[in-house]
Design an enzyme around this catalytic site. Structure first.
Site, PDB file in Angstrom:
ATOM      1  CB  CYS A 111       1.429  -3.480   5.301  1.00 21.08           C
ATOM      2  SG  CYS A 111      -0.256  -3.965   5.759  1.00 21.08           S
ATOM      3  CG  HIS A 171      -0.309  -0.004   2.543  1.00 23.40           C
ATOM      4  ND1 HIS A 171       0.486   1.024   3.012  1.00 23.40           N
ATOM      5  CD2 HIS A 171      -0.341  -0.928   3.552  1.00 23.40           C
ATOM      6  CE1 HIS A 171       0.901   0.745   4.239  1.00 23.40           C
ATOM      7  NE2 HIS A 171       0.425  -0.441   4.590  1.00 23.40           N
TER       8      HIS A 171
END
Length: 343
Positions: A317, A290
């Site tokens: 992440c 992301h």
């Protein structure tokens, strides 16, 4: 009647002439047989060459960027040392991607995001990790994973398969327990059907995102067979080991499963939304590729952070420049693109 006899006579003559002209001499027959044999040998050689395993040294890489912002060189300075893109290791992984696709069969992925398909049973020989969660002997957590049983033994699972792992389906998906062959991991296993999502057997994996947790960089590659094109080379930030909330980004091969234009996240230890990360592509458990996180009360997307490419900082992440995350979001389609995490 006379006209009908004439028609039959004409037809007979045509057949006779056709038969005479179609007869071949022994020499012609031998030549045609030789030609057919050579064609058959050539076809078999071509198939044998296609099935021959591709080696890392066979992989050809070239650069043709589709995204050219914040780009890194093959080797680049970092503080008092240097970092690099591990092309030799990346070639090994690409060769593996090419080779497993030579074998026909039904692809599937293991899915249990947030235990939506039921919490997996405890394995025979379990451990508790630094996060106090049950894991198998290889360190794969029970949470969000699928149980892997020895084929024919359904007493207790032996291992866990991570959410997002790619497998090959070996038995009918109408059964309660299906047999799978690991692609993201080794071995043949029985798995309860509810954890297995079949995908098209015609799927071709020619979009690959490689995340390097050692050098904190990310690249995207597109291709097939021995020829692959590098589409981007960027700094990234992976997950860090900080119990009880932040975890390392797991090393392995995974499938991109879903996209979220905004991935909302909680403040640690609460269920209060603390902000969002733009252009998120989930590949395993709660791990997304992301853009830069936007903490409340801010709402505008942030393009870049000086922390990218430094040290692990995320909760599992992989952070990118937001425009690079958007590029991956548009370029790497769910159930059709792979994420390979190396160290």
């Amino acid at each position: 009647m006379k006209q009908t006899k004439q028609v039959y006579l004409t037809f007979y003559i045509i057949l006779l002439l056709s038969s005479c002209t179609s007869k071949k001499s022994p020499e012609q027959t031998q030549e045609n047989n030789k030609k057919d044999s050579l064609e058959q040998v050539a076809k078999m050689q071509k198939e044998a060459e296609r099935q021959k395993p591709v080696e890392a040294s066979d992989i050809n890489l070239k650069k043709d960027f589709l995204y050219d912002k914040h780009s890194l060189e093959d080797t680049y300075p970092y503080k008092d040392t240097t970092r690099n893109f591990q092309w030799d290791k990346i070639k090994e992984r690409l060769a593996y991607v090419v080779n497993f696709q030579k074998k026909t069969g039904q692809y599937a992925i293991l899915q249990n995001y947030k235990n939506k398909n039921r919490e997996a049973p405890v394995v025979k020989h379990f451990e508790r990790n630094a996060y106090t969660r049950v894991s198998d002997s290889l360190g794969v957590e029970r949470y969000q994973s699928a149980p892997l049983y020895v084929v024919g033994e359904t007493d207790k699972p032996i291992r866990y398969g991570r959410d997002g792992s790619l497998v090959r389906l070996l038995s009918s998906d109408t059964l309660d327990m299906v047999k799978i062959e690991g692609i993201s991991f080794d071995g043949t296993w029985d798995v309860p059907k509810r954890y297995v999502k079949a995908i098209s057997d015609s799927t071709t994996f020619n979009h690959v995102v490689v995340v390097d947790v050692r050098n904190q960089n990310i690249c995207t590659l597109e291709g097939s067979g021995k020829d692959w094109t590098i589409r981007s080379m960027n700094p990234a930030t992976s997950g860090r080991h900080k119990p009880p909330h932040a975890q390392e980004t797991p090393v392995g091969l995974f499938m991109i499963q879903e996209h979220k234009s905004k991935m909302f996240y909680y403040k640690d230890g609460t269920t209060t939304i603390d902000g969002f990360a733009p252009y998120a592509s989930r590949f395993t458990n709660g791990a997304y590729i992301h853009g830069i996180p936007v903490n409340k009360p801010a709402t505008a997307i942030i393009e870049y952070s000086s922390s990218l490419g430094t040290v692990p900082r995320s909760h599992m992440c992989v952070r990118n420049a937001s425009s690079h995350a958007k590029f991956i979001y548009n370029w790497a389609k769910p159930m059709n693109a792979l994420v390979i995490v190396i160290d």
